[in-house]
Design a protein around this motif. Structure first.
Motif, short mmCIF file in Angstrom:
data_model
loop_
_atom_site.label_atom_id
_atom_site.label_comp_id
_atom_site.label_asym_id
_atom_site.label_seq_id
_atom_site.Cartn_x
_atom_site.Cartn_y
_atom_site.Cartn_z
N LEU A 1 28.23 -18.63 -32.74
CA LEU A 1 29.37 -19.28 -32.24
C LEU A 1 30.55 -18.22 -32.17
CD1 LEU A 1 28.97 -22.81 -33.84
CD2 LEU A 1 28.66 -22.00 -31.36
N GLN A 2 30.49 -17.17 -33.17
CA GLN A 2 31.61 -16.28 -32.97
C GLN A 2 31.41 -15.25 -31.55
OE1 GLN A 2 31.85 -13.82 -36.42
NE2 GLN A 2 31.25 -15.75 -37.82
N MET A 3 30.26 -14.91 -31.26
CA MET A 3 29.95 -14.13 -30.40
C MET A 3 28.47 -14.58 -29.45
SD MET A 3 28.99 -10.22 -30.47
CE MET A 3 30.46 -9.66 -31.77
N ASP A 4 28.41 -15.39 -28.93
CA ASP A 4 27.36 -15.82 -28.46
C ASP A 4 26.66 -15.14 -27.39
OD1 ASP A 4 25.28 -17.89 -27.93
OD2 ASP A 4 26.73 -19.41 -26.90
N TYR A 5 25.23 -14.69 -28.04
CA TYR A 5 24.47 -13.94 -27.49
C TYR A 5 23.13 -14.70 -26.90
CZ TYR A 5 22.24 -14.64 -32.13
OH TYR A 5 21.81 -15.18 -33.42
N TYR A 6 23.06 -15.87 -26.68
CA TYR A 6 21.89 -16.44 -26.01
C TYR A 6 22.52 -16.62 -24.70
CZ TYR A 6 19.60 -18.08 -30.09
OH TYR A 6 18.80 -18.30 -31.13
N ALA A 7 21.41 -16.70 -23.78
CA ALA A 7 21.38 -16.70 -22.41
C ALA A 7 21.79 -18.21 -21.82
CB ALA A 7 20.18 -16.28 -21.65
N HIS A 8 21.35 -19.17 -22.74
CA HIS A 8 21.25 -20.52 -22.38
C HIS A 8 20.50 -20.78 -21.17
CE1 HIS A 8 23.64 -21.46 -25.90
NE2 HIS A 8 24.42 -20.33 -25.65
N SER A 9 19.37 -20.30 -21.04
CA SER A 9 18.43 -20.69 -20.10
C SER A 9 18.00 -22.15 -19.91
CB SER A 9 17.15 -19.50 -19.98
OG SER A 9 16.09 -20.31 -19.16
N PRO A 10 17.74 -22.85 -18.96
CA PRO A 10 17.44 -24.07 -18.73
C PRO A 10 15.74 -24.22 -19.40
CG PRO A 10 17.97 -23.61 -16.50
CD PRO A 10 17.99 -22.15 -17.34
N ASP A 11 15.45 -23.22 -19.50
CA ASP A 11 14.05 -23.28 -20.26
C ASP A 11 13.85 -22.90 -21.67
OD1 ASP A 11 12.63 -23.86 -17.80
OD2 ASP A 11 12.25 -21.75 -17.32
N THR A 12 15.19 -22.69 -22.43
CA THR A 12 15.25 -22.42 -23.71
C THR A 12 14.67 -23.39 -24.69
OG1 THR A 12 17.43 -21.09 -23.33
CG2 THR A 12 16.76 -22.12 -25.85
N GLY A 13 14.68 -24.59 -24.39
CA GLY A 13 14.19 -25.74 -25.32
C GLY A 13 12.74 -25.67 -25.08
N MET A 14 12.21 -25.28 -23.85
CA MET A 14 10.51 -25.24 -23.59
C MET A 14 10.19 -24.04 -24.44
SD MET A 14 8.33 -23.23 -21.76
CE MET A 14 8.96 -22.80 -20.13
N HIS A 15 10.63 -23.05 -24.32
CA HIS A 15 10.19 -21.72 -25.03
C HIS A 15 10.39 -21.78 -26.69
CE1 HIS A 15 9.63 -19.23 -21.63
NE2 HIS A 15 10.72 -19.47 -21.15
N LEU A 16 11.34 -22.25 -27.04
CA LEU A 16 11.43 -22.76 -28.59
C LEU A 16 10.35 -23.70 -29.08
CD1 LEU A 16 15.38 -22.79 -29.26
CD2 LEU A 16 13.62 -20.94 -29.86
N GLN A 17 9.93 -24.66 -28.10
CA GLN A 17 8.95 -25.52 -28.51
C GLN A 17 7.68 -25.00 -28.53
OE1 GLN A 17 9.37 -28.85 -29.64
NE2 GLN A 17 7.26 -28.65 -30.44
N ARG A 18 7.21 -24.22 -27.59
CA ARG A 18 6.09 -23.10 -27.71
C ARG A 18 5.87 -22.63 -29.07
NH1 ARG A 18 5.30 -19.03 -23.49
NH2 ARG A 18 2.98 -18.94 -24.08
N LEU A 19 6.93 -21.94 -29.47
CA LEU A 19 7.08 -21.22 -30.72
C LEU A 19 6.80 -22.17 -31.67
CD1 LEU A 19 10.16 -18.78 -30.10
CD2 LEU A 19 7.56 -18.20 -29.70
N GLU B 1 13.60 -18.88 -48.81
CA GLU B 1 13.18 -20.24 -48.36
C GLU B 1 14.30 -21.21 -48.23
OE1 GLU B 1 10.24 -21.63 -51.26
OE2 GLU B 1 8.79 -20.02 -50.83
N GLY B 2 15.46 -20.63 -48.54
CA GLY B 2 16.73 -21.30 -48.27
C GLY B 2 17.17 -21.48 -46.67
N ASP B 3 18.19 -22.09 -46.43
CA ASP B 3 18.84 -22.38 -45.28
C ASP B 3 19.26 -21.16 -44.34
OD1 ASP B 3 19.41 -24.30 -42.90
OD2 ASP B 3 21.52 -23.38 -43.26
N ILE B 4 18.65 -20.69 -43.21
CA ILE B 4 19.22 -19.77 -42.57
C ILE B 4 19.83 -20.16 -41.16
CG2 ILE B 4 17.90 -17.91 -43.41
CD1 ILE B 4 16.00 -18.02 -40.80
N LEU B 5 19.59 -21.39 -40.96
CA LEU B 5 20.11 -21.78 -39.59
C LEU B 5 21.53 -22.05 -39.49
CD1 LEU B 5 19.75 -23.22 -36.80
CD2 LEU B 5 19.60 -25.45 -37.73
N GLU B 6 22.34 -22.44 -40.69
CA GLU B 6 23.80 -22.56 -40.53
C GLU B 6 24.49 -21.14 -40.29
OE1 GLU B 6 25.23 -25.23 -40.02
OE2 GLU B 6 23.36 -26.44 -40.19
#
Length: 246
Positions: free
Chosen positions: A190-208, A178-183
């Motif tokens: 940030l060491q090895m960015d594996y995100y595609a950074h799609s323009p729709d990323t924020g929309m998909h995360l909000q759906r989740l 239940e501790g922090d996992i975001l940091e």
């Protein structure tokens, strides 16, 4: 990757949902790492993620500690990578009634060609019953990566099978925190960015986030319990702050 570290562990993280985790020590992978699969035990059991081929024997044995592998009805995954579905056909061979469970894009571009049995191709928002548990499929193209990427939400326990979101490094993470996992996950990204950074990323995360998950079943590191909506919104905010690359 030759695994020489601790044995695969099995822990129930939500009612009927088991985290199967193999830690990989720093001598085998710099910094240490872990590969998690999630087993949903029900009338029609689901294995979500298969693990890579070199861990197949350990993962199979760990599942057998909970139920016979031959009972599997579905073998699901978020996208097409070795740790997601590298032993898909091995499990299909052991479970004669099982079928791949994936999104429509994954079925079209890969799975209906490489799998030994046709996939159950899930539409965005489609729900499938395992018995007591209900799996809602969510298409999340390019989040965090891969055109075919999708995620699954178990409605009864409000568990989000979130794939590579919140990937945490290290080989000694507790099964459920239940501790922090975001940091930790952001530092790793940030060491090895594996995100595609799609323009729709924020929309998909909000759906989740709108699903209000109570448990996040992460593929690497600890599973997490708490206010999943708030954590997903924090992740979205962090990704939106990504500096422009020059």
């Amino acid at each position: 990757m030759e695994h020489t570290g601790p044995a695969t562990t099995v822990d129930e993280i939500a009612d009927g949902i088991y985290r199967i985790s193999t830690p990989v020590p720093p001598q085998d992978m710099p910094g240490g790492f872990s590969f998690n699969q999630y087993l949903v035990v029900d009338d029609r059991p689901l294995l979500y993620h298969t693990g890579p081929r070199k861990l197949f024997g350990q993962i199979r044995a760990a599942i057998e500690r909970v139920m016979p592998v031959s009972r599997l009805a579905y073998i699901g995954f978020s996208h097409v990578e070795s740790d997601e579905c590298g032993t898909l056909n091995d499990f299909l061979e052991l479970a004669p009634d099982a079928v791949p469970l994936c999104g429509q894009i994954a079925a079209m571009v890969s799975i209906n060609d490489i799998a030994t049995r046709p996939a159950r191709a899930m539409a965005d928002g489609e729900v499938i019953s395992l018995g007591t548990h209900r799996i809602r499929w969510l298409a999340t193209p390019h989040v965090p990566h891969g055109w075919e990427c999708s995620m699954a939400f178990e409605e009864t326990t409000r568990t989000l099978l979130c794939g590579d979101l919140f990937t945490q490094p290290g080989d000694a993470n507790p099964p459920l925190t239940e501790g922090d996992i975001l940091e930790a996950s952001e530092a790793f990204r940030l060491q090895m960015d594996y995100y595609a950074h799609s323009p729709d990323t924020g929309m998909h995360l909000q759906r989740l986030a709108d699903l209000h998950p109570a448990t996040l079943a992460c593929m690497h590191g600890s599973a997490w319990r708490g206010d999943g909506a708030a954590l997903l919104e924090r992740l979205s905010q962090r990704l939106a702050q990504r500096p422009v690359q020059r």
